[in-house]
Motif scaffolding. Structure first.
Motif, PDB file in Angstrom:
ATOM      1  N   GLY A 152       1.148  -1.083  -0.094  1.00 34.89           N
ATOM      2  CA  GLY A 152      -0.232   0.198  -0.279  1.00 34.89           C
ATOM      3  C   GLY A 152       1.316   0.974   0.133  1.00 34.89           C
ATOM      4  O   GLY A 152       0.618   2.314   1.042  1.00 34.89           O
ATOM      5  N   MET A 153       1.790   1.132  -0.809  1.00 35.94           N
ATOM      6  CA  MET A 153       2.467   2.106  -0.804  1.00 35.94           C
ATOM      7  C   MET A 153       2.324   3.308  -1.564  1.00 35.94           C
ATOM      8  O   MET A 153       3.032   4.562  -1.913  1.00 35.94           O
ATOM      9  N   THR A 154       2.165   2.518  -2.720  1.00 32.68           N
ATOM     10  CA  THR A 154       1.829   3.755  -4.321  1.00 32.68           C
ATOM     11  C   THR A 154       0.870   4.604  -4.275  1.00 32.68           C
ATOM     12  O   THR A 154      -0.094   4.110  -2.846  1.00 32.68           O
ATOM     13  N   ASP A 155       0.872   5.785  -4.522  1.00 28.89           N
ATOM     14  CA  ASP A 155      -0.458   6.148  -4.151  1.00 28.89           C
ATOM     15  C   ASP A 155      -0.728   6.899  -5.621  1.00 28.89           C
ATOM     16  O   ASP A 155       0.070   8.118  -6.974  1.00 28.89           O
ATOM     17  N   TYR A 156      -1.792   6.315  -6.757  1.00 31.51           N
ATOM     18  CA  TYR A 156      -1.714   6.352  -8.413  1.00 31.51           C
ATOM     19  C   TYR A 156      -2.458   7.183  -8.456  1.00 31.51           C
ATOM     20  O   TYR A 156      -3.234   7.912  -9.503  1.00 31.51           O
ATOM     21  N   LEU A 157      -3.737   6.844  -7.489  1.00 30.81           N
ATOM     22  CA  LEU A 157      -5.330   7.604  -7.312  1.00 30.81           C
ATOM     23  C   LEU A 157      -4.308   9.425  -7.935  1.00 30.81           C
ATOM     24  O   LEU A 157      -4.876  10.125  -8.314  1.00 30.81           O
ATOM     25  N   GLY A 158      -3.391   9.410  -6.607  1.00 27.34           N
ATOM     26  CA  GLY A 158      -3.256  10.987  -6.365  1.00 27.34           C
ATOM     27  C   GLY A 158      -2.311  11.224  -7.667  1.00 27.34           C
ATOM     28  O   GLY A 158      -2.909  12.505  -8.583  1.00 27.34           O
ATOM     29  N   ALA A 159      -1.400  10.559  -8.651  1.00 31.32           N
ATOM     30  CA  ALA A 159      -0.721  11.031  -9.707  1.00 31.32           C
ATOM     31  C   ALA A 159      -1.857  11.028 -11.221  1.00 31.32           C
ATOM     32  O   ALA A 159      -1.600  11.515 -12.118  1.00 31.32           O
ATOM     33  N   ILE A 160      -3.021  10.344 -10.995  1.00 26.66           N
ATOM     34  CA  ILE A 160      -4.143  10.648 -12.125  1.00 26.66           C
ATOM     35  C   ILE A 160      -4.531  11.768 -10.931  1.00 26.66           C
ATOM     36  O   ILE A 160      -4.862  12.747 -12.435  1.00 26.66           O
ATOM     37  N   LYS A 161      -5.389  12.804 -10.537  1.00 31.47           N
ATOM     38  CA  LYS A 161      -5.851  13.017 -10.184  1.00 31.47           C
ATOM     39  C   LYS A 161      -4.819  14.602 -10.850  1.00 31.47           C
ATOM     40  O   LYS A 161      -5.595  14.927 -10.828  1.00 31.47           O
ATOM     41  N   THR A 162      -4.240  14.476  -9.221  1.00 33.97           N
ATOM     42  CA  THR A 162      -3.646  15.309  -9.337  1.00 33.97           C
ATOM     43  C   THR A 162      -1.741  15.928  -9.666  1.00 33.97           C
ATOM     44  O   THR A 162      -1.824  17.303  -9.856  1.00 33.97           O
ATOM     45  N   GLY A 163      -1.380  14.792 -10.393  1.00 29.34           N
ATOM     46  CA  GLY A 163       0.013  14.848 -10.675  1.00 29.34           C
ATOM     47  C   GLY A 163       0.713  14.431  -9.759  1.00 29.34           C
ATOM     48  O   GLY A 163       2.017  14.735  -9.634  1.00 29.34           O
ATOM     49  N   ASP A 164       0.518  15.020  -8.693  1.00 33.29           N
ATOM     50  CA  ASP A 164       1.187  14.246  -7.399  1.00 33.29           C
ATOM     51  C   ASP A 164       0.585  12.840  -6.730  1.00 33.29           C
ATOM     52  O   ASP A 164      -0.399  12.477  -6.467  1.00 33.29           O
ATOM     53  N   GLY A 165       1.925  11.993  -6.755  1.00 38.79           N
ATOM     54  CA  GLY A 165       1.796  10.782  -6.284  1.00 38.79           C
ATOM     55  C   GLY A 165       2.741   9.534  -6.281  1.00 38.79           C
ATOM     56  O   GLY A 165       4.138  10.660  -6.797  1.00 38.79           O
ATOM     57  N   ARG A 166       3.033   8.734  -6.183  1.00 39.22           N
ATOM     58  CA  ARG A 166       4.195   7.443  -6.056  1.00 39.22           C
ATOM     59  C   ARG A 166       3.499   6.362  -6.863  1.00 39.22           C
ATOM     60  O   ARG A 166       2.215   6.135  -6.531  1.00 39.22           O
ATOM     61  N   ILE A 167       4.183   6.609  -7.499  1.00 43.66           N
ATOM     62  CA  ILE A 167       4.044   5.070  -8.549  1.00 43.66           C
ATOM     63  C   ILE A 167       5.598   4.399  -9.414  1.00 43.66           C
ATOM     64  O   ILE A 167       6.751   4.715  -8.809  1.00 43.66           O
ATOM     65  N   GLY A 168       5.227   2.867  -9.404  1.00 42.15           N
ATOM     66  CA  GLY A 168       6.729   1.803  -9.961  1.00 42.15           C
ATOM     67  C   GLY A 168       6.778   2.193 -11.266  1.00 42.15           C
ATOM     68  O   GLY A 168       6.856   2.524 -11.707  1.00 42.15           O
ATOM     69  N   VAL A 169       8.416   2.261 -10.850  1.00 42.48           N
ATOM     70  CA  VAL A 169       8.917   2.250 -11.890  1.00 42.48           C
ATOM     71  C   VAL A 169      10.495   1.457 -11.483  1.00 42.48           C
ATOM     72  O   VAL A 169      11.035   0.908 -10.762  1.00 42.48           O
ATOM     73  N   GLY A 170      11.677   1.606 -12.909  1.00 43.74           N
ATOM     74  CA  GLY A 170      12.460   0.089 -12.696  1.00 43.74           C
ATOM     75  C   GLY A 170      13.520   1.806 -13.476  1.00 43.74           C
ATOM     76  O   GLY A 170      13.920   2.225 -14.465  1.00 43.74           O
ATOM     77  N   PHE A 171      15.187   0.904 -13.163  1.00 45.07           N
ATOM     78  CA  PHE A 171      16.026   1.423 -13.452  1.00 45.07           C
ATOM     79  C   PHE A 171      17.230   0.980 -14.121  1.00 45.07           C
ATOM     80  O   PHE A 171      17.540  -0.560 -13.350  1.00 45.07           O
ATOM     81  N   ARG A 172      17.242   1.115 -14.775  1.00 44.78           N
ATOM     82  CA  ARG A 172      18.201   0.792 -16.175  1.00 44.78           C
ATOM     83  C   ARG A 172      19.819   0.932 -15.744  1.00 44.78           C
ATOM     84  O   ARG A 172      19.646   2.846 -16.479  1.00 44.78           O
ATOM     85  N   GLU A 173      20.795   0.239 -16.613  1.00 45.46           N
ATOM     86  CA  GLU A 173      22.047   1.189 -17.381  1.00 45.46           C
ATOM     87  C   GLU A 173      21.934   0.307 -18.440  1.00 45.46           C
ATOM     88  O   GLU A 173      22.471  -0.777 -18.674  1.00 45.46           O
ATOM     89  N   MET A 174      22.956   1.732 -19.292  1.00 46.09           N
ATOM     90  CA  MET A 174      23.077   1.158 -20.558  1.00 46.09           C
ATOM     91  C   MET A 174      24.447   1.947 -20.784  1.00 46.09           C
ATOM     92  O   MET A 174      25.087   2.644 -20.085  1.00 46.09           O
ATOM     93  N   PRO A 175      25.592   1.119 -21.819  1.00 50.68           N
ATOM     94  CA  PRO A 175      26.962   1.340 -22.316  1.00 50.68           C
ATOM     95  C   PRO A 175      26.771   3.214 -22.938  1.00 50.68           C
ATOM     96  O   PRO A 175      25.784   3.234 -23.246  1.00 50.68           O
ATOM     97  N   ALA A 176      27.023   4.372 -21.752  1.00 55.08           N
ATOM     98  CA  ALA A 176      27.556   5.863 -22.737  1.00 55.08           C
ATOM     99  C   ALA A 176      27.035   6.212 -24.367  1.00 55.08           C
ATOM    100  O   ALA A 176      26.472   6.692 -24.593  1.00 55.08           O
ATOM    101  N   ASP A 177      28.030   4.315 -24.286  1.00 55.56           N
ATOM    102  CA  ASP A 177      27.955   5.357 -26.223  1.00 55.56           C
ATOM    103  C   ASP A 177      26.486   5.017 -26.931  1.00 55.56           C
ATOM    104  O   ASP A 177      26.536   5.378 -27.715  1.00 55.56           O
TER     105      ASP A 177
END
Lengths: 336, 336
Positions: free
Chosen positions: A221-246
């Motif tokens: 229950g740590m997400t806040d999609y409702l806020g993200a949808i309604k006001t633009g302030d919220g907490r959503i799930g994302v992933g972090f990726r690393e790629m070669p700089a070139d």
């Protein structure tokens, strides 16, 4: 010794699960030997009797053995330590197996599945669509599975529908197909203000957990999609990726192509060796933030609709996907 | 540049939080310089004006600045990446700071804190005691904090009580005091059958997560203390520790001593280089399973009593602890 026995019993259960049909002991022995286990058919029969006794397999006579529901559960829980590295291994395996061709717009992509009772489907559809419309989703394409259909190991139970969301690991596969190696380092809970990423609130590394990070954030229950949808302030799930700089220019042009086919999910791409949202990036690499595939269904938990989600369930043909705007009509056809 | 500024602003906020009283800019400058930051008092004043403007500090005139509630929240959320390594660092720091002397039975131990409304305390007490009675707890000692009392950074709010449970990291400190280095590798969800440990169901490494593993299992509703208490079949939170193989005899004799003072929490101690509950252990090391400190309060979530727990909150004098059997009387005295 006890551990060796357990490993072999689990190997037998896995073979039976994969086969999805009864297997005779001779066939099982062949397969085990091909996997490097040193076993005789006599030993395999001994293991099978023990598995029967524990209710994990059932003896169908001449047809051979099949795995029971209890056997499936045993497999899910067993050998947890394998599961920690397993997340990273599973990411690599699915990345290797998927076959999506960006230019032909065909082949398979990686899909998550979320089970929802058919009776709740019509209530769920508008919420799911709102997350897609707000752009907090891995592109705009999705799938819908009917009762009895199968994705990976998962069979959709009776009276349930399976909502298929495209897993963001699919992006790793597309980049790989264009020669760009991608490392999925962690899943994070991202704070948004005015629809813009501000910072990571929590982080869980893929190689440090047996649970999929985004599933944890949703269930806790740590997400806040409702806020993200309604006001633009919220907490959503994302992933972090690393790629070669070139590869940065290549990544940027692939992002444009991905958006054209409804699979755009890159929220931010960093600069070589520069921190991204305060996350340090090694010299010679770039960091990127991608949107979590489960986001569109995760909102349901916040509105009290309990779903059962499995990330990285299996592969699905791109042709099978549809634009989320079609979801309402398709859901109606399914529940009619 | 922007990142350097943020680091210094956070350092100022941390100093103000730690001081728990207003500090003048001259004093802040001294402290920052002692910590290795190269700043002049003029620069510090500049930072403070900016912090005032953002509502994170408040200017009390001659007394100096104090941190606001908004400032405390900013600190909690800031620099998440530090928080990933931070768990491991915090474990080491508290291990180093605690002063408990096993033979004198005095000094400080590490305590978790769980906030519960005073109105729910009498309902909670019997459940908490059942977990202690069943032995799924870090020993049999606990603490109770009244509104207004402070533990670490946490001040117990009005109309709330603080249930203090001994954190299992305390064991690391006791072993360290006897020359045995201990590594806390992961927190796990342990499946019990007939009160006996069967296997890990989930695992989260301490150095791979910004969240305390046991807090995750509790919040996600994955624990089953009710089952563990009633039938002996359930899922409880534990930690995995690694120690030098040669210290095994020493560890075993310390375990006996710990039990005598009500701090026994070792569930299993493995053999050198041998896997423990399927978890591989390096050659030259032994593995051990210790019971999670938060277990006695975690059961409350399962019974619908919402609590707010913080693991590793701070240090508490051993003399302050009491046997859980006294909890009922002490809770009554507090709510009277």
């Amino acid at each position: 010794m006890a551990e060796k026995t357990e490993k072999k019993e689990l190997a037998i259960l896995r073979l039976l699960q994969k086969a999805n049909a009864p297997l005779a002991s001779s066939r099982l022995t062949e397969n085990l030997q091909a996997m490097g286990h040193e076993v005789s058919e006599r030993t395999v029969r001994h293991y099978l009797l023990e598995l029967d006794r524990r209710g994990l397999t059932s003896n169908l006579g001449k047809k051979g053995r099949s795995i029971t529901v209890a056997g499936q559960m045993e497999l899910d829980n067993a050998r947890i330590f394998d599961k920690v590295g397993f997340l990273t291994a599973k990411i690599d395996q699915l990345t290797y197996r998927m076959s999506f061709d960006l230019h032909r717009r065909s082949g398979t992509v990686i899909s998550n599945i979320s089970l929802i009772p058919l009776s709740l489907l019509s209530r769920a559809v508008p919420m799911v669509c709102k997350v897609y419309a707000a752009g907090y989703s891995m592109g705009c394409m999705m799938a819908l599975f009917a009762p009895g259909e199968q994705l990976g190991d998962m069979i959709i139970p009776e009276n349930m529908a399976g909502l298929g969301t495209v897993c963001s690991i699919t992006l790793n596969g597309v980049l790989l197909a264009h020669g760009i190696p991608t490392h999925a380092s962690f899943g994070g809970l991202l704070e948004l203000r005015d629809r813009k990423p501000v910072r990571f609130v929590e982080i869980i590394k893929y190689d440090g957990s047996s649970l999929v990070p985004l599933e944890i954030f949703i269930r806790s229950g740590m997400t806040d999609y409702l806020g993200a949808i309604k006001t633009g302030d919220g907490r959503i799930g994302v992933g972090f990726r690393e790629m070669p700089a070139d590869s940065r220019d290549g990544v940027l042009s692939l992002i444009q192509e991905l958006e054209k086919v409804g699979l755009g999910a890159f929220l931010m791409v960093g600069w070589p060796g520069q921190p991204l949202l305060e996350i340090p990036v090694l010299e010679g690499q770039i960091g990127a933030v991608v949107i979590g595939g489960l986001n569109p269904v995760a909102v349901l938990e916040e509105t009290g609709i309990r779903i059962q989600s499995q990330a990285m369930s299996g592969l699905v043909e791109y042709e099978r996907l549809f634009h989320y705007r079609e979801l309402e009509a398709r859901a109606q056809a399914l529940t009619r």
